[in-house]
Write an enzyme that holds these catalytic residues in place. Structure first.
Site, short mmCIF file in Angstrom:
data_model
loop_
_atom_site.label_atom_id
_atom_site.label_comp_id
_atom_site.label_asym_id
_atom_site.label_seq_id
_atom_site.Cartn_x
_atom_site.Cartn_y
_atom_site.Cartn_z
N ASN A 12 -10.02 -3.36 2.21
CA ASN A 12 -9.68 -3.44 0.79
C ASN A 12 -10.94 -3.28 -0.05
OD1 ASN A 12 -6.89 -3.89 1.14
ND2 ASN A 12 -7.22 -6.07 1.44
N HIS A 46 0.83 -1.22 0.00
CA HIS A 46 0.00 0.00 0.00
C HIS A 46 0.86 1.27 0.00
CE1 HIS A 46 -3.74 -2.25 0.62
NE2 HIS A 46 -3.09 -2.96 1.52
#
Length: 704
Positions: free
Chosen positions: A157, A85
């Site tokens: 997510n 990320h």
């Protein structure tokens, strides 16, 4: 190319007027140096434009301390990026509770009329900083609520499950999907040998990978994605009663995706497309919204629901089986002031919860509770990153976390321990303290050991596969072919096809194998179960038109093609009000930018932009019968190949013959007067959005 704030934004609503509490808090940390005289870090006036030298052509002198400090600071301006990320962006906003949910939880941000400031960060898992946000990947959706009872982080997510069910495997997963250690490539995706060797060894991630390889894995932008908590959590109310839950963000704009060729071209021409889309829409007053929903389950100690394991993050419960309850709404309405200080420096951790929410014995979640805090300490080279302006809670922070690198606070008093009798920090009362269990204490017992979670790894993927229509299936097959086609080891290819895909669906496995020249699994081996479409779970694939038949068009962009002899002022005037009423922007694209002979102004040229940056195309009519230039044909052909709606005003419809098609509204090819064409385009964008039926699917004989 789509430029920063270059769009003709037709419907601008005012920004939120009053500053929020978080913005008030941040104001004290903001500084504006514009127009100020340069100083050193000690506040002494300086000018470091030119070095201090021994003569006009002599050596630089070390006693130029002002410039030396400038360079020393510059050498340290980058902090370690996140291992996953790393590539991300975000915005501020507000969360509003729809009601009083105290029957479920004592979490204050879910109380009656509760409003909490938030910051949401969107990201991609694999790509590093400098990579593309539009690549095929699992996309992160993390929200920090600055509530009146402390910070609460919702770290999720964009798809609902995960690749593994034990945090012990997380380093191995990330190592496998990142670049191969002996080669240093590929750097932006999982289409390589080490990734598919891992996926073969971990069949529990089959459903998750199929989600990512469907069009869900290449969302158009972050305004059109879901958020999913993946794990199960526990609500506890003031009476100590507990309920298990899974949380979700549902976009009010609906879901939209790219096609893969389009995604790869966006990655090459504007890898910041998604953050630009979010930034421009917020600046224009078009604020994206998501509803916060939860599925609820009895907390009976089994962590099971209708035979589904609630502490296995690779397992999901379709909404058709357990309809979610909508508790509130998230609105993003303010862009960051400084990218490094806000979206780059913010830290999230699933461990950040307020009283009323706690955890379950999910072995992936349990390790995440530790790892995220540890990552923040490493990235910031300090355990004090929770005091950074973007991370700091709105409520008072009182603890004995003392000293350490970059501790900015000056603590008073002599006590640094609790409990104490000399006036130091006091522990909260049992009724106020964060609680981890309900009224009935949880008892966990059993022999110590390493336990594998052995379950059916293929049933969910099979259900998902049979939920897709034939065009969505074709896109997914093509994605598997692309990924496995880049796996250099044929043994790894065959193992994945035989041991994973063939156990999901024999026809799927044969189609993938056929496309990459691998041995086809024999007919009727593996799984040939063909679940009834009528019994499918359509919530698993929200891109389907049947699931979201009339999407909002807010924030979309249409390209209008013009030239010195193409597109009249009157036609554009007919189009503009329709686009404005839908909050759809447009750009006039011509052979050159600037004023055309018609008096219209082209904001883009065929050199500076591409059809990939537009959701649909309108071709302006010609002032004669001349043929369209080849670059215009190429622009329209690319949009056509990507399944986009294309409309031609008047005689511009002749272009369709040059790209091998003709007017056919059922295929998203429109023609007529300007206003009618614009309406047809808007209707198509609301659904079905794209027209994949323009192109064939695999020959059924592959599976026969």
């Amino acid at each position: 190319m789509l430029k920063f704030l270059s769009l003709s934004l037709l419907a601008v609503s005012p920004l939120v007027g009053a500053q929020s509490s978080k913005q008030d808090q941040l104001q004290s940390a903001r500084i504006n140096t514009n127009g100020r005289t340069e100083t050193t870090d000690a506040g002494v006036r300086a000018n470091t434009t030119n070095s201090l030298r021994a003569g006009p052509r002599g050596y630089v002198l070390l006693e130029d301390t002002a410039t030396r400090k400038k360079l020393i600071h510059f050498d340290r301006e980058r902090q370690p990026e996140r291992v996953v990320h790393a590539l991300g962006h975000g915005a501020y906003g507000i969360f509003e509770s729809y009601g009083d949910w105290s029957n479920l939880t004592s979490a204050c941000w879910l109380g009656e009329k509760a409003k909490s400031d938030v910051f949401t960060r969107f990201s991609v898992v694999v790509a590093s900083n400098g990579g593309s946000e539009s690549g095929r990947d699992t996309h992160g959706f993390a929200t920090k609520l600055y509530s009146q009872c402390g910070n609460h982080d919702l770290v999720g997510n964009h798809v609902s499950s995960f690749f593994i069910n034990d945090g012990a495997d997380f380093p191995d997963l990330v190592h496998s999907v990142k670049y191969e250690p002996d080669k240093g490539f590929p750097t932006g995706g999982s289409a390589h040998t080490t990734a598919y060797d891992f996926f073969t060894q971990h069949p529990e991630g089959t459903f998750q990978l199929m989600n990512v390889l469907s069009d869900l894995g290449i969302p158009r932008d972050v305004r059109h994605v879901s958020g999913n908590g993946v794990h199960t959590f526990r609500f506890i109310n003031d009476a100590g009663n507990s309920t298990l839950f899974k949380w979700y963000w549902k976009p009010t704009l609906g879901h939209r995706a790219l096609v893969y060729d389009e995604a790869t071209k966006i990655a090459g021409k504007n890898n910041n497309f998604q953050r630009i889309d979010l930034y421009n829409n917020i600046e224009a007053g078009i604020f994206p919204e998501w509803e916060f929903m939860v599925q609820l389950f009895p907390d009976d100690g089994t962590y099971m629901w209708n035979g589904i394991d609630l502490i296995d993050p690779t397992m999901i419960i379709p909404f058709e089986m357990n309809p979610p309850v909508t508790l509130g709404k998230l609105t993003l309405n303010k862009n960051p002031t400084n990218f490094f200080a806000e979206p780059e420096s913010i830290s999230f951790a699933p461990s950040n919860v307020v009283k009323g929410v706690t955890f379950v014995p999910d072995p992936l979640l349990q390790w995440r509770l530790m790892s995220y805090d540890d990552t923040a300490t490493h990235r910031h080279s300090s355990p004090n990153s929770y005091l950074l302006p973007i991370n700091r809670a709105l409520v008072p922070i009182n603890n004995n976390y003392r000293d350490g690198p970059m501790q900015p606070l000056i603590f008073e008093g002599s006590s640094t321990s609790s409990p104490n009798g000399i006036g130091g920090v006091l522990g909260a009362s049992p009724i106020d303290a964060l609680s981890y269990t309900g009224a009935t204490p949880e008892v966990v017992e059993g022999p110590i050991g390493h336990y594998a979670n052995l379950k059916d790894s293929f049933g969910q993927a099979r259900t998902f596969w049979n939920t897709l229509d034939k065009y969505a299936q074709q896109h997914t097959v093509d994605a598997y072919r692309f990924e496995l086609g880049h796996v250099s080891d044929p043994v790894v290819q065959s193992k994945y096809i035989d041991n994973i895909l063939n156990k999901v669906d024999n026809c799927l496995a044969r189609r993938v194998a056929f496309g990459i020249g691998a041995p086809l699994p024999p007919l009727a081996t593996g799984s040939s179960v063909n679940a009834s479409k009528s019994g499918g779970f359509h919530s698993l694939y929200p891109l389907a038109t049947s699931h979201e038949p009339k999407k909002s068009n807010e924030g979309l962009t249409i390209g209008i093609l013009a030239s010195d002899v193409q597109l009249s002022r009157a036609d554009l005037a007919e189009i503009q009000p329709l686009l404005a009423s839908n909050k759809v922007s447009y750009e006039v694209i011509a052979p050159h930018m600037g004023t055309l002979k018609s008096g219209l102004v082209a904001s883009q040229s065929f050199v500076t932009t591409s059809s990939i940056f537009y959701d649909a195309i309108i071709i302006g009519s010609f002032n004669g019968n001349g043929s369209a230039p080849s670059y215009l044909d190429d622009f329209v052909r690319e949009a056509y190949v990507h399944g986009k709606a294309v409309g031609a005003i008047g005689n511009a419809a002749k272009i369709f013959a040059t790209i091998g098609t003709s007017v056919d509204p059922s295929l998203g090819i429109f023609s007529g007067v300007a206003k009618a064409v614009a309406q047809d385009i808007l209707d198509a964008l609301a659904g079905p959005v794209r027209f994949p039926q323009r192109f064939p699917v695999d020959d059924p004989s592959i599976c026969a």
